[in-house]
Design an enzyme around this catalytic site. Structure first.
Site, mmCIF file in Angstrom:
data_model
loop_
_atom_site.group_PDB
_atom_site.id
_atom_site.type_symbol
_atom_site.label_atom_id
_atom_site.label_comp_id
_atom_site.label_asym_id
_atom_site.label_seq_id
_atom_site.Cartn_x
_atom_site.Cartn_y
_atom_site.Cartn_z
ATOM 1 N N VAL A 24 -5.279 8.796 -1.830
ATOM 2 C CA VAL A 24 -6.227 7.586 -1.024
ATOM 3 C C VAL A 24 -7.306 8.574 -0.192
ATOM 4 O O VAL A 24 -8.432 8.486 -0.260
ATOM 5 C CB VAL A 24 -5.536 6.607 -0.421
ATOM 6 C CG1 VAL A 24 -6.397 5.946 0.495
ATOM 7 C CG2 VAL A 24 -4.907 5.427 -1.404
ATOM 8 N N ASP A 69 -4.456 17.425 6.876
ATOM 9 C CA ASP A 69 -2.806 16.891 6.166
ATOM 10 C C ASP A 69 -1.892 18.007 6.642
ATOM 11 O O ASP A 69 -2.223 19.179 7.263
ATOM 12 C CB ASP A 69 -2.842 17.056 4.843
ATOM 13 C CG ASP A 69 -1.713 16.410 3.988
ATOM 14 O OD1 ASP A 69 -2.161 15.392 3.354
ATOM 15 O OD2 ASP A 69 -0.596 16.491 4.209
ATOM 16 N N THR A 128 -1.036 1.353 3.496
ATOM 17 C CA THR A 128 -0.578 0.152 3.079
ATOM 18 C C THR A 128 0.555 -0.057 4.233
ATOM 19 O O THR A 128 1.529 0.665 3.941
ATOM 20 C CB THR A 128 -0.079 -0.054 1.811
ATOM 21 O OG1 THR A 128 -1.215 0.446 0.865
ATOM 22 C CG2 THR A 128 0.333 -1.589 1.441
ATOM 23 N N LEU A 144 -7.836 0.936 -4.412
ATOM 24 C CA LEU A 144 -8.410 1.638 -5.567
ATOM 25 C C LEU A 144 -6.880 1.878 -6.411
ATOM 26 O O LEU A 144 -5.874 1.739 -6.045
ATOM 27 C CB LEU A 144 -8.781 3.017 -5.151
ATOM 28 C CG LEU A 144 -8.020 4.026 -4.150
ATOM 29 C CD1 LEU A 144 -7.026 4.623 -5.040
ATOM 30 C CD2 LEU A 144 -8.712 4.965 -3.436
ATOM 31 N N PHE A 149 -4.901 -7.130 -17.076
ATOM 32 C CA PHE A 149 -3.812 -6.794 -16.300
ATOM 33 C C PHE A 149 -2.390 -7.734 -16.804
ATOM 34 O O PHE A 149 -1.755 -8.258 -15.977
ATOM 35 C CB PHE A 149 -4.056 -6.766 -14.827
ATOM 36 C CG PHE A 149 -3.149 -5.754 -14.189
ATOM 37 C CD1 PHE A 149 -3.654 -4.437 -14.155
ATOM 38 C CD2 PHE A 149 -2.080 -5.938 -13.290
ATOM 39 C CE1 PHE A 149 -3.186 -3.605 -13.476
ATOM 40 C CE2 PHE A 149 -1.361 -5.140 -12.672
ATOM 41 C CZ PHE A 149 -1.867 -3.696 -12.943
ATOM 42 N N GLY A 169 4.818 -3.964 -21.180
ATOM 43 C CA GLY A 169 5.069 -2.239 -21.300
ATOM 44 C C GLY A 169 6.645 -2.058 -21.057
ATOM 45 O O GLY A 169 7.466 -2.796 -20.948
ATOM 46 N N GLY A 203 5.332 1.203 -12.431
ATOM 47 C CA GLY A 203 5.916 2.242 -11.522
ATOM 48 C C GLY A 203 4.931 2.453 -10.551
ATOM 49 O O GLY A 203 4.000 1.965 -10.087
ATOM 50 N N CYS A 230 2.841 2.558 -5.497
ATOM 51 C CA CYS A 230 2.598 1.703 -4.685
ATOM 52 C C CYS A 230 3.312 0.123 -5.070
ATOM 53 O O CYS A 230 3.918 -0.379 -4.204
ATOM 54 C CB CYS A 230 1.013 1.126 -4.878
ATOM 55 S SG CYS A 230 -0.104 2.302 -4.323
ATOM 56 N N LYS A 239 1.289 5.882 -15.325
ATOM 57 C CA LYS A 239 0.149 5.426 -16.140
ATOM 58 C C LYS A 239 -0.633 6.408 -16.500
ATOM 59 O O LYS A 239 -0.615 7.654 -15.999
ATOM 60 C CB LYS A 239 -0.575 4.162 -15.336
ATOM 61 C CG LYS A 239 -1.344 4.596 -14.093
ATOM 62 C CD LYS A 239 -2.112 3.447 -13.635
ATOM 63 C CE LYS A 239 -3.184 4.157 -12.317
ATOM 64 N NZ LYS A 239 -3.878 2.957 -11.896
HETATM 65 N N1 LIG Z 1 -1.953 5.916 -4.813
HETATM 66 C C1 LIG Z 1 -2.643 4.791 -4.481
HETATM 67 O O1 LIG Z 1 -3.009 4.505 -5.773
HETATM 68 C C2 LIG Z 1 -2.800 3.834 -3.541
HETATM 69 C C3 LIG Z 1 -3.532 2.757 -3.549
HETATM 70 C C4 LIG Z 1 -3.891 2.228 -2.402
HETATM 71 C C5 LIG Z 1 -3.379 2.157 -1.161
HETATM 72 N N2 LIG Z 1 -2.313 3.300 -1.184
HETATM 73 C C6 LIG Z 1 -1.616 3.442 0.149
HETATM 74 O O2 LIG Z 1 -2.240 4.573 0.759
HETATM 75 C C7 LIG Z 1 -1.348 5.472 1.467
HETATM 76 C C8 LIG Z 1 -1.256 6.796 0.896
HETATM 77 O O3 LIG Z 1 -0.919 6.758 -0.232
HETATM 78 P P1 LIG Z 1 -1.224 8.142 -1.173
HETATM 79 O O4 LIG Z 1 -0.732 7.756 -2.578
HETATM 80 O O5 LIG Z 1 -2.547 8.539 -0.857
HETATM 81 O O6 LIG Z 1 -0.019 9.090 -0.528
HETATM 82 P P2 LIG Z 1 0.280 10.736 -0.808
HETATM 83 O O7 LIG Z 1 1.644 10.878 -0.674
HETATM 84 O O8 LIG Z 1 -0.634 10.847 -2.182
HETATM 85 O O9 LIG Z 1 -0.771 11.327 0.536
HETATM 86 C C9 LIG Z 1 -0.068 11.000 1.795
HETATM 87 C C10 LIG Z 1 -0.668 12.241 2.414
HETATM 88 O O10 LIG Z 1 -0.341 12.263 3.735
HETATM 89 C C11 LIG Z 1 0.320 13.372 4.296
HETATM 90 N N3 LIG Z 1 0.703 13.239 5.449
HETATM 91 C C12 LIG Z 1 2.144 12.371 5.880
HETATM 92 N N4 LIG Z 1 2.427 12.321 6.894
HETATM 93 C C13 LIG Z 1 1.451 13.171 7.511
HETATM 94 C C14 LIG Z 1 1.446 13.275 9.034
HETATM 95 N N5 LIG Z 1 1.953 12.888 10.045
HETATM 96 N N6 LIG Z 1 -0.211 14.030 9.294
HETATM 97 C C15 LIG Z 1 -0.779 14.563 8.277
HETATM 98 N N7 LIG Z 1 -0.648 14.399 7.093
HETATM 99 C C16 LIG Z 1 0.388 13.480 6.692
HETATM 100 C C17 LIG Z 1 1.201 14.072 3.128
HETATM 101 O O11 LIG Z 1 1.466 15.267 3.181
HETATM 102 C C18 LIG Z 1 0.214 13.475 2.004
HETATM 103 O O12 LIG Z 1 -0.429 14.778 1.511
HETATM 104 C C19 LIG Z 1 -0.003 4.656 1.286
HETATM 105 O O13 LIG Z 1 0.211 3.971 2.320
HETATM 106 C C20 LIG Z 1 -0.064 3.990 -0.010
HETATM 107 O O14 LIG Z 1 0.897 2.702 -0.328
HETATM 108 C C21 LIG Z 1 -2.283 4.180 -2.213
#
Ligand SMILES: NC(=O)c1ccc[n+]([C@@H]2O[C@H](COP(=O)([O-])OP(=O)(O)OC[C@H]3O[C@@H](n4cnc5c(N)ncnc54)[C@H](O)[C@@H]3O)[C@@H](O)[C@H]2O)c1
Length: 433
Positions: free
Chosen positions: A11, A30, A121, A151, A250, A254, A258, A261, A322
């Site tokens: 994200v 990060d 989230t 997204l 959707f 399947g 997984g 999210c 996926k």
């Molecule tokens: N992946 C998706 O499709 C998606 C879609 C919508 C919402 N979200 C939500 O967005 C959020 C992030 O999801 P993601 O898939 O990008 O996660 P991710 O694990 O790919 O990325 C999270 C990043 O945050 C970093 N991080 C964690 N703690 C930290 C801190 N204290 N300081 C700095 N960096 C830190 C981690 O190192 C990691 O790189 C989640 O809450 C997820 O539910 C994800």
């Protein structure tokens, strides 16, 4: 505007890059040293179609930077998106330690007023709790906005730039004005920015994901019933989905959902409700059905070969949860592979993008193939778990010739049963004859 994005995962990296592409100056932060080192060296640590070119262009044009140093980034910007992970804790609740760590660091180091925009989230009440942390520590005024992201991995850039809607939970006119300015370029097509209170915005995201997960578990359960009563789930889903209130999107059976999210968000919603004194019966059932569904493909293999798979070689096509992503979090393939290995099978796997990620959990317990057809060599069974495009039209005759036993298990109903059977395969799919 000058923007800081904390958390450069699926994200945060997409958000930061797209904001830079819209002309803002973005610093992505990060605390994972490897990620930042890779990004600084021009390597993109995740697979997301189109992202590498977009990052490269914005870095070259000086609008996108990466750092581990949040304090340094804050010196440049007062708009902070928080996109850190919020994974499940063992009790199903969301782990908010990353969110609060960032809030504390921002509160204690910001040199001026800050708007903290929660992109991750997060359960209902998190924005209020973050406000509590900031109120205790911050020396300057602050605002907390809830701005959940919708997204999809694999289409993340397009989803971000062309959203169905943008949800913003705000508690002040200033926050509303800032969010309108940030997102103005994305809503020219008339898609709405929906302003509401923080709690409703937080719950929107969980309601959306739980509903999407419900559609999947629902059609998976119908598929199981189809098998028992001799119906074809493909006909059923089209017939039911033709009702415009239901829709066909959707709505495919399947091997179970997984990813990073749906599983965690479904669990966190159940936990939120429990803390509020109620059981979410529908949502709990969605998870239970999904857990069962992740075992269906392995069950089919056992039904064909018996419970002891010693001496059998099983090929797996598709590991990611996926297509079009390398994300292996809670991927159904892992459940299938674990059960096959436990029954003594040799498992040979292939995925176009997720092998690197999958190696972390599978290591040398499986054999890694370089091409799909190599995985099928001398296999007794081929199990399709993830429907990457490159698997859609195999040469069934050539595939049959490579395999030792002609057994195909199609976990996404992508193949034509008549065609597979005409090539000599015993073919089994989900809920279709
Ligand atoms: N992946 C998706 O499709 C998606 C879609 C919508 C919402 N979200 C939500 O967005 C959020 C992030 O999801 P993601 O898939 O990008 O996660 P991710 O694990 O790919 O990325 C999270 C990043 O945050 C970093 N991080 C964690 N703690 C930290 C801190 N204290 N300081 C700095 N960096 C830190 C981690 O190192 C990691 O790189 C989640 O809450 C997820 O539910 C994800």
């Amino acid at each position: 505007m000058k923007i800081t994005v904390v958390g450069t995962g699926y994200v945060g990296l997409v958000l930061g890059t797209c904001m830079a592409d819209m002309g803002h100056e973005v610093t992505c932060v990060d605390n994972d040293e490897d990620k930042i080192t890779a990004l600084l060296a021009g390597r993109v640590p995740i697979y997301e179609p189109g992202l590498d070119q977009l990052i490269e262009r914005n870095v070259r044009e000086g609008r996108l930077a990466f750092t581990r140093n949040l304090v340094g980034a804050l010196g440049l910007s007062r708009i902070v998106f928080v996109a850190v992970g919020t994974p499940s804790l063992p009790d199903g609740s969301a782990d908010l330690s990353g969110i609060f760590a960032v809030a504390r660091e921002v509160a204690t180091t910001a040199e001026g007023d800050v708007t903290l925009i929660l992109k991750s989230t997060v359960p209902v009440g998190t924005a209020d709790a973050v406000r509590g942390v900031l109120a205790g520590l911050a020396r300057h005024p602050f605002r907390v906005v809830s701005n959940p992201e919708f997204l999809k991995e694999g289409a993340a850039i397009d989803d971000f730039l062309r959203p169905d809607r943008i949800v913003c939970g705000v508690d002040s006119e200033e926050a509303r004005t800032l969010m309108e300015a940030l997102y103005a370029p994305l809503v020219r097509t008339g898609k709405p920015i929906l302003f509401m209170d923080n709690r409703s915005a937080e719950l929107c995201k969980y309601a959306a994901n739980a509903f999407l997960a419900t559609r999947i578990s629902f059609i998976n359960e119908i598929a199981q019933l189809c098998e028992r009563v001799g119906a074809d789930v493909d006909a059923v889903r089209r017939g039911a989905g033709a009702d415009s209130r239901i829709g066909t999107r959707f709505f495919f059976p399947g091997a179970g959902y997984g990813g990073s999210c749906f599983p965690k968000d479904v669990r966190a919603l159940v936990d939120t409700a429990r803390q509020a004194g109620m059981e979410m019966e529908v949502v709990k059932a969605v998870e239970a059905v999904n857990e069962r569904q992740k075992h269906v493909l392995a069950d089919y293999v056992f039904a064909a070969f018996g419970p002891d798979l010693s001496g059998k070689r099983v090929a797996i096509w598709g590991l990611a949860f996926k297509p079009e992503t390398d994300d292996m979090r809670e991927a159904p393939s892992l459940v299938v592979i674990d059960r096959l290995l436990a029954a003594g099978a040799e498992v040979v796997v292939y995925d176009p993008e997720a092998m690197h990620e999958a190696r972390r959990s599978l290591g040398d317990r499986v054999t890694w193939a370089r091409r799909p057809m190599d995985a099928a060599d001398s296999a007794d069974a081929l199990v399709l778990v993830t429907e990457w495009n490159e698997f859609r039209s195999p040469d069934f005759v050539a595939l049959r010739a490579r395999m030792r036993t002609a057994a195909l298990f199609d976990g996404r109903n992508i193949w034509n049963p008549a065609e597979a059977r005409a090539a000599g395969f015993a073919y089994r799919c989900i809920g279709r004859p």
